[in-house]
Write a protein that holds these residues in place. Structure first.
Motif, PDB file in Angstrom:
ATOM      1  N   SER A 295      28.557 -13.651 -36.043  1.00  0.00           N
ATOM      2  CA  SER A 295      28.833 -14.376 -37.287  1.00  0.00           C
ATOM      3  C   SER A 295      30.155 -13.948 -37.902  1.00  0.00           C
ATOM      4  O   SER A 295      30.962 -14.786 -38.323  1.00  0.00           O
ATOM      5  N   PHE A 296      30.376 -12.637 -37.946  1.00  0.00           N
ATOM      6  CA  PHE A 296      31.607 -12.167 -38.580  1.00  0.00           C
ATOM      7  C   PHE A 296      32.836 -12.434 -37.714  1.00  0.00           C
ATOM      8  O   PHE A 296      33.949 -12.571 -38.228  1.00  0.00           O
ATOM      9  N   ILE A 297      32.628 -12.535 -36.419  1.00  0.00           N
ATOM     10  CA  ILE A 297      33.731 -12.960 -35.556  1.00  0.00           C
ATOM     11  C   ILE A 297      34.069 -14.428 -35.839  1.00  0.00           C
ATOM     12  O   ILE A 297      35.239 -14.814 -35.886  1.00  0.00           O
ATOM     13  N   LEU A 298      33.039 -15.239 -36.068  1.00  0.00           N
ATOM     14  CA  LEU A 298      33.277 -16.638 -36.440  1.00  0.00           C
ATOM     15  C   LEU A 298      34.041 -16.729 -37.759  1.00  0.00           C
ATOM     16  O   LEU A 298      34.954 -17.550 -37.910  1.00  0.00           O
ATOM     17  N   LEU A 299      33.670 -15.878 -38.726  1.00  0.00           N
ATOM     18  CA  LEU A 299      34.384 -15.862 -40.006  1.00  0.00           C
ATOM     19  C   LEU A 299      35.837 -15.443 -39.813  1.00  0.00           C
ATOM     20  O   LEU A 299      36.745 -15.970 -40.465  1.00  0.00           O
ATOM     21  N   SER A 300      36.033 -14.492 -38.901  1.00  0.00           N
ATOM     22  CA  SER A 300      37.397 -14.049 -38.604  1.00  0.00           C
ATOM     23  C   SER A 300      38.200 -15.180 -37.956  1.00  0.00           C
ATOM     24  O   SER A 300      39.368 -15.406 -38.285  1.00  0.00           O
ATOM     25  N   LYS A 301      37.571 -15.903 -37.047  1.00  0.00           N
ATOM     26  CA  LYS A 301      38.240 -17.045 -36.407  1.00  0.00           C
ATOM     27  C   LYS A 301      38.553 -18.132 -37.434  1.00  0.00           C
ATOM     28  O   LYS A 301      39.602 -18.787 -37.369  1.00  0.00           O
ATOM     29  N   ALA A 302      37.630 -18.322 -38.379  1.00  0.00           N
ATOM     30  CA  ALA A 302      37.851 -19.327 -39.427  1.00  0.00           C
ATOM     31  C   ALA A 302      39.095 -18.987 -40.241  1.00  0.00           C
ATOM     32  O   ALA A 302      39.894 -19.866 -40.583  1.00  0.00           O
ATOM     33  N   ARG A 303      39.262 -17.706 -40.529  1.00  0.00           N
ATOM     34  CA  ARG A 303      40.457 -17.282 -41.263  1.00  0.00           C
ATOM     35  C   ARG A 303      41.723 -17.580 -40.448  1.00  0.00           C
ATOM     36  O   ARG A 303      42.741 -18.015 -40.990  1.00  0.00           O
ATOM     37  N   GLY A 304      41.628 -17.359 -39.146  1.00  0.00           N
ATOM     38  CA  GLY A 304      42.771 -17.659 -38.287  1.00  0.00           C
ATOM     39  C   GLY A 304      43.116 -19.143 -38.299  1.00  0.00           C
ATOM     40  O   GLY A 304      44.289 -19.523 -38.372  1.00  0.00           O
ATOM     41  N   LYS A 305      42.083 -19.993 -38.243  1.00  0.00           N
ATOM     42  CA  LYS A 305      42.313 -21.441 -38.276  1.00  0.00           C
ATOM     43  C   LYS A 305      42.874 -21.873 -39.630  1.00  0.00           C
ATOM     44  O   LYS A 305      43.689 -22.798 -39.710  1.00  0.00           O
ATOM     45  N   LYS A 306      42.438 -21.199 -40.683  1.00  0.00           N
ATOM     46  CA  LYS A 306      42.986 -21.508 -42.010  1.00  0.00           C
ATOM     47  C   LYS A 306      44.474 -21.197 -42.048  1.00  0.00           C
ATOM     48  O   LYS A 306      45.278 -21.973 -42.583  1.00  0.00           O
ATOM     49  N   ASN A 307      44.846 -20.074 -41.457  1.00  0.00           N
ATOM     50  CA  ASN A 307      46.263 -19.701 -41.424  1.00  0.00           C
ATOM     51  C   ASN A 307      47.094 -20.695 -40.615  1.00  0.00           C
ATOM     52  O   ASN A 307      48.292 -20.848 -40.852  1.00  0.00           O
ATOM     53  N   GLU A 308      46.430 -21.361 -39.664  1.00  0.00           N
ATOM     54  CA  GLU A 308      47.099 -22.398 -38.870  1.00  0.00           C
ATOM     55  C   GLU A 308      46.986 -23.774 -39.527  1.00  0.00           C
ATOM     56  O   GLU A 308      47.431 -24.772 -38.962  1.00  0.00           O
ATOM     57  N   GLU A 309      46.337 -23.812 -40.703  1.00  0.00           N
ATOM     58  CA  GLU A 309      46.137 -25.043 -41.481  1.00  0.00           C
ATOM     59  C   GLU A 309      45.283 -26.069 -40.742  1.00  0.00           C
ATOM     60  O   GLU A 309      45.424 -27.276 -40.939  1.00  0.00           O
ATOM     61  N   GLN A 310      44.375 -25.574 -39.913  1.00  0.00           N
ATOM     62  CA  GLN A 310      43.412 -26.448 -39.226  1.00  0.00           C
ATOM     63  C   GLN A 310      42.093 -26.389 -40.013  1.00  0.00           C
ATOM     64  O   GLN A 310      41.150 -25.700 -39.641  1.00  0.00           O
TER      65      GLN A 310
ATOM     66  N   PRO B 267      23.012 -12.017 -46.921  1.00  0.00           N
ATOM     67  CA  PRO B 267      23.528 -12.766 -48.074  1.00  0.00           C
ATOM     68  C   PRO B 267      25.026 -12.608 -48.318  1.00  0.00           C
ATOM     69  O   PRO B 267      25.698 -13.582 -48.663  1.00  0.00           O
ATOM     70  N   SER B 268      25.561 -11.398 -48.159  1.00  0.00           N
ATOM     71  CA  SER B 268      26.994 -11.205 -48.412  1.00  0.00           C
ATOM     72  C   SER B 268      27.828 -12.064 -47.469  1.00  0.00           C
ATOM     73  O   SER B 268      28.813 -12.686 -47.878  1.00  0.00           O
ATOM     74  N   GLY B 269      27.425 -12.097 -46.208  1.00  0.00           N
ATOM     75  CA  GLY B 269      28.135 -12.929 -45.240  1.00  0.00           C
ATOM     76  C   GLY B 269      27.957 -14.411 -45.527  1.00  0.00           C
ATOM     77  O   GLY B 269      28.902 -15.204 -45.391  1.00  0.00           O
ATOM     78  N   MET B 270      26.737 -14.796 -45.919  1.00  0.00           N
ATOM     79  CA  MET B 270      26.477 -16.197 -46.253  1.00  0.00           C
ATOM     80  C   MET B 270      27.390 -16.670 -47.381  1.00  0.00           C
ATOM     81  O   MET B 270      28.031 -17.724 -47.297  1.00  0.00           O
ATOM     82  N   VAL B 271      27.437 -15.866 -48.434  1.00  0.00           N
ATOM     83  CA  VAL B 271      28.247 -16.224 -49.597  1.00  0.00           C
ATOM     84  C   VAL B 271      29.735 -16.195 -49.244  1.00  0.00           C
ATOM     85  O   VAL B 271      30.511 -17.040 -49.704  1.00  0.00           O
ATOM     86  N   GLN B 272      30.125 -15.258 -48.401  1.00  0.00           N
ATOM     87  CA  GLN B 272      31.527 -15.197 -47.967  1.00  0.00           C
ATOM     88  C   GLN B 272      31.923 -16.480 -47.245  1.00  0.00           C
ATOM     89  O   GLN B 272      33.004 -17.037 -47.488  1.00  0.00           O
ATOM     90  N   ALA B 273      31.050 -16.963 -46.367  1.00  0.00           N
ATOM     91  CA  ALA B 273      31.348 -18.188 -45.610  1.00  0.00           C
ATOM     92  C   ALA B 273      31.509 -19.387 -46.546  1.00  0.00           C
ATOM     93  O   ALA B 273      32.438 -20.195 -46.394  1.00  0.00           O
ATOM     94  N   LEU B 274      30.608 -19.509 -47.516  1.00  0.00           N
ATOM     95  CA  LEU B 274      30.659 -20.641 -48.446  1.00  0.00           C
ATOM     96  C   LEU B 274      31.830 -20.510 -49.415  1.00  0.00           C
ATOM     97  O   LEU B 274      32.524 -21.489 -49.712  1.00  0.00           O
ATOM     98  N   ASN B 275      32.032 -19.296 -49.906  1.00  0.00           N
ATOM     99  CA  ASN B 275      33.115 -19.058 -50.858  1.00  0.00           C
ATOM    100  C   ASN B 275      34.477 -19.322 -50.210  1.00  0.00           C
ATOM    101  O   ASN B 275      35.350 -19.966 -50.804  1.00  0.00           O
ATOM    102  N   ASN B 276      34.647 -18.832 -48.984  1.00  0.00           N
ATOM    103  CA  ASN B 276      35.916 -19.053 -48.284  1.00  0.00           C
ATOM    104  C   ASN B 276      36.182 -20.541 -48.077  1.00  0.00           C
ATOM    105  O   ASN B 276      37.305 -21.016 -48.270  1.00  0.00           O
ATOM    106  N   SER B 277      35.146 -21.271 -47.678  1.00  0.00           N
ATOM    107  CA  SER B 277      35.323 -22.712 -47.450  1.00  0.00           C
ATOM    108  C   SER B 277      35.785 -23.401 -48.725  1.00  0.00           C
ATOM    109  O   SER B 277      36.726 -24.205 -48.716  1.00  0.00           O
ATOM    110  N   SER B 278      35.122 -23.095 -49.820  1.00  0.00           N
ATOM    111  CA  SER B 278      35.459 -23.739 -51.088  1.00  0.00           C
ATOM    112  C   SER B 278      36.858 -23.342 -51.560  1.00  0.00           C
ATOM    113  O   SER B 278      37.655 -24.189 -51.972  1.00  0.00           O
ATOM    114  N   TRP B 279      37.158 -22.055 -51.475  1.00  0.00           N
ATOM    115  CA  TRP B 279      38.446 -21.559 -51.964  1.00  0.00           C
ATOM    116  C   TRP B 279      39.611 -22.084 -51.122  1.00  0.00           C
ATOM    117  O   TRP B 279      40.640 -22.500 -51.650  1.00  0.00           O
ATOM    118  N   TRP B 280      39.446 -22.076 -49.815  1.00  0.00           N
ATOM    119  CA  TRP B 280      40.536 -22.513 -48.937  1.00  0.00           C
ATOM    120  C   TRP B 280      40.791 -24.013 -49.028  1.00  0.00           C
ATOM    121  O   TRP B 280      41.899 -24.480 -48.758  1.00  0.00           O
TER     122      TRP B 280
END
Length: 569
Positions: free
Chosen positions: A146-161, A182-195
């Protein structure tokens, strides 16, 4: 102490804190000298979660000096790599990498998660292949994956994908929800909304509903995640002119008011933007008159002129209106302002005078209350009291409500509609709010349409933060012995504010840990003798009762034991 089992627990994140508290209690009562290193590791984890980094680093520094290379030493280095400053992080990373091959397999998953996150955040792309030192098999545990997926998501955000970013975050969220983490769950949702807030503000807004729900469901009011995610929610709702921005601001302000001075300073320094704007978004639900400000007068004058509305068509005397617009009167009555609003039609945005928003919310409350009060009256009196108490525990209007008097009225003559103030109306309306199904598929495929609110179509839905809290309170109320419901509520109402908050915390956490599974038997807390009579008397389930008990630490735990012993047993 079985370190392997401990790691399985730690992998679930800070949600598992009460179990770690139980472990510390057990180890310290067994042989504190023998178990000192494990206890210190747990304490470091807790300090990291509490954002007390200096204290955590101090313990890590001492522990690393005395520990041999291996399991605990590597775990301490793993925390250190998260807390290190930029100039130190690669050095710590390399130290952790060098020890990887010597670790037992059960430890490698948690270390891989840290290595991969640090690697992708701090190394250039050209270096990544040269520093990979682990098999992909260690990336397959649920938490690590899961946290690797979150890390990949950050990478895609940096690539504007951004579409891929959202998909990866949602995929991570779904996995983390099964753990739960829960911390990871909220991180995933918060990042999506913020980005997404500056890219696709409507889709960003859609993510704030599940974010608010799981925030209320899993986290206590003083948790850093609450403030961080409420800040995101506020910014996104503000961008969308969403009516819930006012309740988000109110929730943030109430959570902030409960912190001690040092905690409050941390939040104020971290979230300066929302702190500086709270006064423009927070209002109460009293029925007092409004100050006649230049902003309010200009707004009304402009809207009347824009629509060319004859003064005699407004349900306000010509003299009253002229005296208000000319600033001869310093205040305007709520009903007068509402009559003026009703004669106009205008778009709502964050520059709309706050007193107008307040009157629109009160009008919305009245509209819903007209229907909900009849539904409330049709409930058996015991059910009325139970539902009202649930709603009361969830909301932040407690100081404004005399629940004892309301319950007495229900028992004696029944609640009288005309005697209900807006706080009471809001609690009754909340009883009949239902949780919409949280479906992520439309967020991944559908285009989110922008919504325009006017004074004619605006509605103030229940905040998802309250809906999440309500779900966990319901689990406690479901198990509570109905024969003792009256006594329980009376005892609760007899407590002072601090004591009430302690009992509320127990109730909330009872629900939060209600369905927790996959905990090794040796780590499952037993109901301590101090609260056993209380648990039996009110027919509470033992596992969530024990877990909720071990949420408390130090003096707070002693205070809880004292409250239970004096009043509830």
């Amino acid at each position: 102490m079985n370190l392997r089992s401990l790691i399985e627990i730690v992998n679930k994140g800070q949600f598992i804190r009460p179990i770690l508290n139980y472990v510390v209690h057990y180890l310290e009562s067994d042989r504190s000298d023998k178990n000192k290193n494990i206890v210190n590791y747990i304490n470091v984890l807790k300090l990291k979660w509490d954002v007390q980094y200096d204290e955590a680093l101090e313990i890590i520094d001492e522990e690393i000096k005395g520990l041999k290379k291996g399991g605990l030493h590597c775990l301490m280095i793993g925390i250190l790599v998260n807390l290190s400053k930029n100039e130190e992080i690669k050095e710590v990373f390399n130290q952790l990498k060098e020890e990887f091959a010597t670790l037992p397999k059960y430890l490698r998953g948690i270390v891989v998660e840290k290595l991969k996150n640090v690697r992708e955040l701090n190394f250039e792309e050209k270096d990544l292949q040269t520093i990979r030192i682990w098999s992909e098999s260690y990336e397959n545990t649920l938490t690590t994956k899961s946290f690797i997926l979150l890390s990949k998501a950050r990478g895609k955000k940096n690539e504007e994908q951004y579409n891929e970013t959202v998909s990866l975050n949602v995929e991570a969220f779904k996995i983390l929800k099964t753990i739960p983490h829960p911390s990871g769950m909220v991180q995933a949702l918060n990042n999506s909304s913020w980005w997404l807030k500056d890219i696709n503000k409507e889709k960003a807004l859609a993510f704030t509903f599940p974010l608010g729900f799981y925030l209320g469901y899993y986290f206590h009011d003083d948790n850093f995640n609450v403030f961080n995610s409420l800040d995101t929610t506020f910014q996104v709702q503000k961008n969308n002119n969403d009516p819930l921005v006012y309740e988000t601001s109110f929730i943030f302000s109430r959570c902030l008011s409960q912190l001690n001075k040092s905690e409050s300073e941390l939040i104020k320094n971290t979230f300066k933007d929302i702190i500086n704007q709270l006064k423009y978004f927070v209002f109460n639900l009293d029925n007092n008159q409004h100050r006649s400000t230049p902003k309010l007068r200009d707004f009304i004058r402009k809207e009347i002129g824009k629509e060319k509305i004859p003064i005699d068509s407004i349900n306000v005397s010509e003299r009253t209106l002229k005296e208000f617009l000319s600033a001869k009167t310093k205040y305007i009555q709520p009903n007068t302002l509402r009559n003026i609003i009703d004669a106009l039609e205008f778009e709502i945005n964050t520059s709309t005078p706050l007193c107008i928003i307040k009157e629109l919310k009160k009008k919305d409350i009245d509209k819903k209350f007209k229907v909900n009060f009849e539904n409330f009256k049709n409930l058996p009196k015991e059910r009325q009291i139970s539902e009202l108490f649930t709603s009361y525990l969830v909301h932040y209007y407690k100081e404004e409500i005399d629940l004892k008097k309301i319950i007495k009225d229900i028992k004696d003559t029944g609640l009288i509609k005309e005697r209900c103030d807006y706080y009471t109306k809001e609690l009754i309306n909340s009883i009949f709010e239902r949780n919409p199904k949280i479906d992520f598929n439309p967020l991944l495929t559908n285009v989110q349409e922008p919504k325009i609110y006017t004074n004619k179509n605006i509605t103030f839905n229940e905040h998802p933060f309250y809906l999440g809290k309500k779900e966990v309170v319901k689990m406690f109320m479901k198990d509570l012995n109905k024969k003792n419901l009256k006594e329980f509520i009376e005892n609760y109402l007899g407590l002072d504010t601090r004591q009430k908050k302690t009992i509320e915390k127990f109730i909330m956490n009872y629900g939060r840990y209600y369905d927790l599974k996959d905990i090794p038997k040796e780590f499952t807390p037993k109901v301590p003798k101090e609260i056993d009579p209380f648990v039996k008397k009110y027919t509470l389930k033992r596992k969530p009762s024990a877990l909720s008990f071990y949420v408390f630490e130090g003096e707070e735990r002693e205070e809880f034991i004292q409250i239970i012993g004096n009043l509830f047993s």
